[in-house]
Structures are given as structure tokens and as C-alpha cells.
Scaffold this motif. Sequence first.
Motif, PDB file in Angstrom:
ATOM      1  N   ASP A 188     -33.128  16.356 -62.810  1.00  0.00           N
ATOM      2  CA  ASP A 188     -34.593  16.484 -62.855  1.00  0.00           C
ATOM      3  C   ASP A 188     -35.109  17.232 -61.628  1.00  0.00           C
ATOM      4  OD1 ASP A 188     -34.681  15.180 -65.254  1.00  0.00           O
ATOM      5  OD2 ASP A 188     -35.154  13.217 -64.395  1.00  0.00           O
ATOM      6  N   VAL A 189     -34.503  16.952 -60.481  1.00  0.00           N
ATOM      7  CA  VAL A 189     -34.923  17.614 -59.242  1.00  0.00           C
ATOM      8  C   VAL A 189     -34.654  19.119 -59.312  1.00  0.00           C
ATOM      9  CG1 VAL A 189     -34.347  17.849 -56.793  1.00  0.00           C
ATOM     10  CG2 VAL A 189     -34.664  15.579 -57.787  1.00  0.00           C
ATOM     11  N   LEU A 190     -33.543  19.496 -59.947  1.00  0.00           N
ATOM     12  CA  LEU A 190     -33.151  20.903 -59.989  1.00  0.00           C
ATOM     13  C   LEU A 190     -33.968  21.724 -60.974  1.00  0.00           C
ATOM     14  CD1 LEU A 190     -29.264  20.438 -59.931  1.00  0.00           C
ATOM     15  CD2 LEU A 190     -30.713  21.139 -58.028  1.00  0.00           C
ATOM     16  N   ALA A 191     -34.589  21.071 -61.946  1.00  0.00           N
ATOM     17  CA  ALA A 191     -35.305  21.790 -63.003  1.00  0.00           C
ATOM     18  C   ALA A 191     -36.394  22.690 -62.426  1.00  0.00           C
ATOM     19  CB  ALA A 191     -35.914  20.792 -63.986  1.00  0.00           C
ATOM     20  N   GLY A 192     -36.387  23.942 -62.828  1.00  0.00           N
ATOM     21  CA  GLY A 192     -37.428  24.891 -62.429  1.00  0.00           C
ATOM     22  C   GLY A 192     -37.280  25.459 -61.034  1.00  0.00           C
ATOM     23  N   ARG A 193     -36.203  25.120 -60.339  1.00  0.00           N
ATOM     24  CA  ARG A 193     -36.010  25.619 -58.980  1.00  0.00           C
ATOM     25  C   ARG A 193     -35.026  26.780 -58.973  1.00  0.00           C
ATOM     26  NH1 ARG A 193     -37.895  21.903 -55.033  1.00  0.00           N
ATOM     27  NH2 ARG A 193     -38.440  19.857 -55.919  1.00  0.00           N
ATOM     28  N   GLY A 197     -26.851  24.312 -49.337  1.00  0.00           N
ATOM     29  CA  GLY A 197     -27.706  24.939 -50.338  1.00  0.00           C
ATOM     30  C   GLY A 197     -26.947  25.269 -51.609  1.00  0.00           C
ATOM     31  N   PHE A 198     -27.665  25.263 -52.737  1.00  0.00           N
ATOM     32  CA  PHE A 198     -27.080  25.605 -54.023  1.00  0.00           C
ATOM     33  C   PHE A 198     -28.038  26.485 -54.814  1.00  0.00           C
ATOM     34  CE2 PHE A 198     -25.039  21.500 -53.151  1.00  0.00           C
ATOM     35  CZ  PHE A 198     -23.708  21.798 -53.422  1.00  0.00           C
ATOM     36  N   THR A 199     -27.481  27.322 -55.666  1.00  0.00           N
ATOM     37  CA  THR A 199     -28.265  27.915 -56.746  1.00  0.00           C
ATOM     38  C   THR A 199     -28.482  26.812 -57.764  1.00  0.00           C
ATOM     39  OG1 THR A 199     -27.301  30.099 -56.389  1.00  0.00           O
ATOM     40  CG2 THR A 199     -28.338  29.693 -58.525  1.00  0.00           C
ATOM     41  N   ALA A 200     -29.743  26.460 -58.006  1.00  0.00           N
ATOM     42  CA  ALA A 200     -30.053  25.280 -58.806  1.00  0.00           C
ATOM     43  C   ALA A 200     -29.433  25.344 -60.195  1.00  0.00           C
ATOM     44  CB  ALA A 200     -31.564  25.112 -58.906  1.00  0.00           C
ATOM     45  N   SER A 201     -29.464  26.509 -60.825  1.00  0.00           N
ATOM     46  CA  SER A 201     -28.941  26.618 -62.195  1.00  0.00           C
ATOM     47  C   SER A 201     -27.437  26.374 -62.258  1.00  0.00           C
ATOM     48  CB  SER A 201     -29.281  27.986 -62.775  1.00  0.00           C
ATOM     49  OG  SER A 201     -28.708  29.029 -61.978  1.00  0.00           O
ATOM     50  N   LEU A 202     -26.689  26.816 -61.223  1.00  0.00           N
ATOM     51  CA  LEU A 202     -25.236  26.607 -61.221  1.00  0.00           C
ATOM     52  C   LEU A 202     -24.891  25.135 -61.062  1.00  0.00           C
ATOM     53  CD1 LEU A 202     -23.880  29.570 -59.052  1.00  0.00           C
ATOM     54  CD2 LEU A 202     -23.950  29.372 -61.533  1.00  0.00           C
ATOM     55  N   LEU A 203     -25.563  24.465 -60.139  1.00  0.00           N
ATOM     56  CA  LEU A 203     -25.296  23.042 -59.939  1.00  0.00           C
ATOM     57  C   LEU A 203     -25.733  22.254 -61.161  1.00  0.00           C
ATOM     58  CD1 LEU A 203     -24.291  20.757 -58.184  1.00  0.00           C
ATOM     59  CD2 LEU A 203     -26.533  20.688 -57.071  1.00  0.00           C
ATOM     60  N   ALA A 204     -26.876  22.618 -61.739  1.00  0.00           N
ATOM     61  CA  ALA A 204     -27.357  21.913 -62.925  1.00  0.00           C
ATOM     62  C   ALA A 204     -26.366  22.040 -64.079  1.00  0.00           C
ATOM     63  CB  ALA A 204     -28.721  22.451 -63.340  1.00  0.00           C
ATOM     64  N   ALA A 205     -25.781  23.229 -64.244  1.00  0.00           N
ATOM     65  CA  ALA A 205     -24.811  23.428 -65.323  1.00  0.00           C
ATOM     66  C   ALA A 205     -23.608  22.509 -65.149  1.00  0.00           C
ATOM     67  CB  ALA A 205     -24.372  24.888 -65.373  1.00  0.00           C
ATOM     68  N   ALA A 206     -23.168  22.322 -63.911  1.00  0.00           N
ATOM     69  CA  ALA A 206     -22.044  21.418 -63.651  1.00  0.00           C
ATOM     70  C   ALA A 206     -22.424  19.969 -63.932  1.00  0.00           C
ATOM     71  CB  ALA A 206     -21.575  21.571 -62.208  1.00  0.00           C
ATOM     72  N   LEU A 207     -23.643  19.592 -63.609  1.00  0.00           N
ATOM     73  CA  LEU A 207     -24.093  18.221 -63.844  1.00  0.00           C
ATOM     74  C   LEU A 207     -24.271  17.935 -65.331  1.00  0.00           C
ATOM     75  CD1 LEU A 207     -26.774  17.931 -61.011  1.00  0.00           C
ATOM     76  CD2 LEU A 207     -24.450  17.009 -60.992  1.00  0.00           C
ATOM     77  N   GLU A 208     -24.720  18.928 -66.074  1.00  0.00           N
ATOM     78  CA  GLU A 208     -24.992  18.724 -67.499  1.00  0.00           C
ATOM     79  C   GLU A 208     -23.736  18.399 -68.297  1.00  0.00           C
ATOM     80  OE1 GLU A 208     -26.941  22.314 -68.458  1.00  0.00           O
ATOM     81  OE2 GLU A 208     -28.939  21.622 -67.837  1.00  0.00           O
TER      82      GLU A 208
END
Length: 340
Positions: free
Chosen positions: A254-259, A290-301
Motif C-alpha cells: 500500500d505504501v509503494l502504490a503510486g510512488r 532506496g528502491f524503485t517502487a514498482s520493482l519492489l512492489a512486483a516482488a511483494l505481489e
Amino acid sequence: MRLTISEFARLVGLAPSALRFYDDCGLLPPAEVDATNGYRYYDKSQQPRAQLLRDLREIDLPLPDVRLALDAAPDEVADIVRSHLRTLEARSTATRTAATRLLTNLLSQQTTAVLGGPELASAIRQVAPTAAPAGQDNLGPALSCVLIELAPDEVTFVATDRYRLAVRTVRPVEFDGAAAQVLVRADELAEVSRWAAAGDVVRVELNGGLVLVRGDESRELRAVDAEYPAYGQILDGLTPPACRVVVDRVGLLDVLAGRDVVAFDIDQESLRIGDEVKLDAIGTGAVRIGFTASLLAAALEVSVGPDVLLEICEPARPVVVRSADQGTFTTLVMPVRLDG
């Protein structure tokens, strides 16, 4: 003090014939040559150069590079050796790949593994999205594929786009034949995920291409002839984490969404983004990363369970993303450099 070629050879660990060869090459001329009989004599002061020459040749460093290294500063010699090691590792990987392919072709027995259908589907769903999108020719065909390694103890699925690496293992119910591997396109593999999930078991057959058999139905995927990155070296090269933190997976998503890019300040009790977000955490060590939010989110999903474990070596090295509920799945995500 002058030493005969035999005495000097014993001192430095080189054969007399090797010393004659290196003299002829101009790499290690003797200190003196008897004009009457042509006997070579060496000075003890030549010992360091001779031993460096010996060590460089023991790692199969080509003679042109040896010539450069013998007269270079220690840090320059170290750079030459590191470059040579990278070349050897790449050559070794290519040799292993070619040997595996050759053995697969030579062995008449078909390699077959029987996997649980839901487990196979889960592995596909977790790994395939990490592959590079098809059509990105600048990355080469291998990165748009999933590497499948079949062995008696486990079947391993691997995908990477150079920024992420996903590895999932599945224990076969049955296995027959020789250990082998195959590359298949990730998008084609993803298309059979739901089909595989509908079967109690799926037989995986490797015979030129990849054939999946579920009951009376089958799906055939063509093999891709390409060299896959040496992912095992990446995993083996990971150093013990300096910081480990367990955090709520859905909350972090949720935190990563839209970042775009996020900077985390992590300690034993929390994961923070500036003053705006704070998630409770359990862990050891502290780091800013630091992370690219979309890359970390993809791993979490594609992870499983309510919690996720981040293992961080240092802010510039791959971060391991693990699930407490599934130890057979591992994702690596590259962090990004933070300004300031």
C-alpha cells in the motif's frame, strides 16, 4: 650471488625448461649468460619477478597480459587478475551450459518429472513475471525466458530482468532420466499456469522442447537456444545481511502504490519513509536504502503470506525478499542510489 638455472628453478618453483621459455619470450631473461657455453645464471633479486610470473601463469593468464602485469603496479596487477577471473567465470559458465546441452542430446532416455499441478502453477505465477518483456532485443532472448532445471531432488524455475531475480524450487513427486535444463519463453509458460493448476499432477517431459502432460491433455512449449546468466554465482556471492527486517507485506505494498522511488529508513522496530509513513517491523541492524517502487512492489505481489522478510547486505547490493510462509521462493531486487 649467481644461481644456476637449476638452483633458481628450485628457488622459485619453475621448471628449468619454463625459465628457458620465459627467457626466449623476453619475460624473464637471466642476469648473466656465459658467452662460452651459453649457461644461464640468475640473481636472487629476480626471485619476486619469477614468482609473480609463476603465479600469473598458474591462473592461465595469457602471455600478453603477463607481460603487462610483470612491470605494473600492484593495483594494476590486481585489476588484470580480476578481469581475467571474470573471463574464466564466463567461459566456465558457457562450457557448463554447452556440456549440459550436449549430454541432454546424447542421452537417449527422456527426462521426466512429475509435479503437483497447483505447485507448478504457483511456481510459474511467481517466477514468470520477473522475466524481461518479450521483444526487448537489446537484453537478448534469454532474459525474456524462464530457465527450468530438472533434477531428481528438485525442479528449479529461474527468471531475471537484470534488476530482479526470482528463484522457486518444487520437489518432484517422481523423476526419471538425467538432470537437464531448458529455456522457455516466460509469456508462453505463463499461459499454461491456470491449465496446470487444474490438475492434481502434471508430467514435465524434456525432449528437445518442453511438454506438459495433464491427464489426456498436453501443452508443448518450444525451447529457446540461448545462454542464460549464471544466476548461481549471484546467489553464492551474497554476503550475510547487515540488516534483516520483517514487515507487513500488504501494508508495504500500500505504501509503494503510486510512488516512483522510495527511501526507507529501517531499524529494529520500524520501516519509515520520511515523516509521512511508519510501519511496525521486527529485525536486526539499521540502514537507509532506496528502491524503485514498482520493482519492489512486483516482488511483494508474488510473495506468499502476510509478512515479508527483507535481507539487506548494503545499500548498493541486491536485497533478498523472502516469505516466511514459503522458503522455496526467493526474489532479489536491486536497490537504487539515493541523492544526498
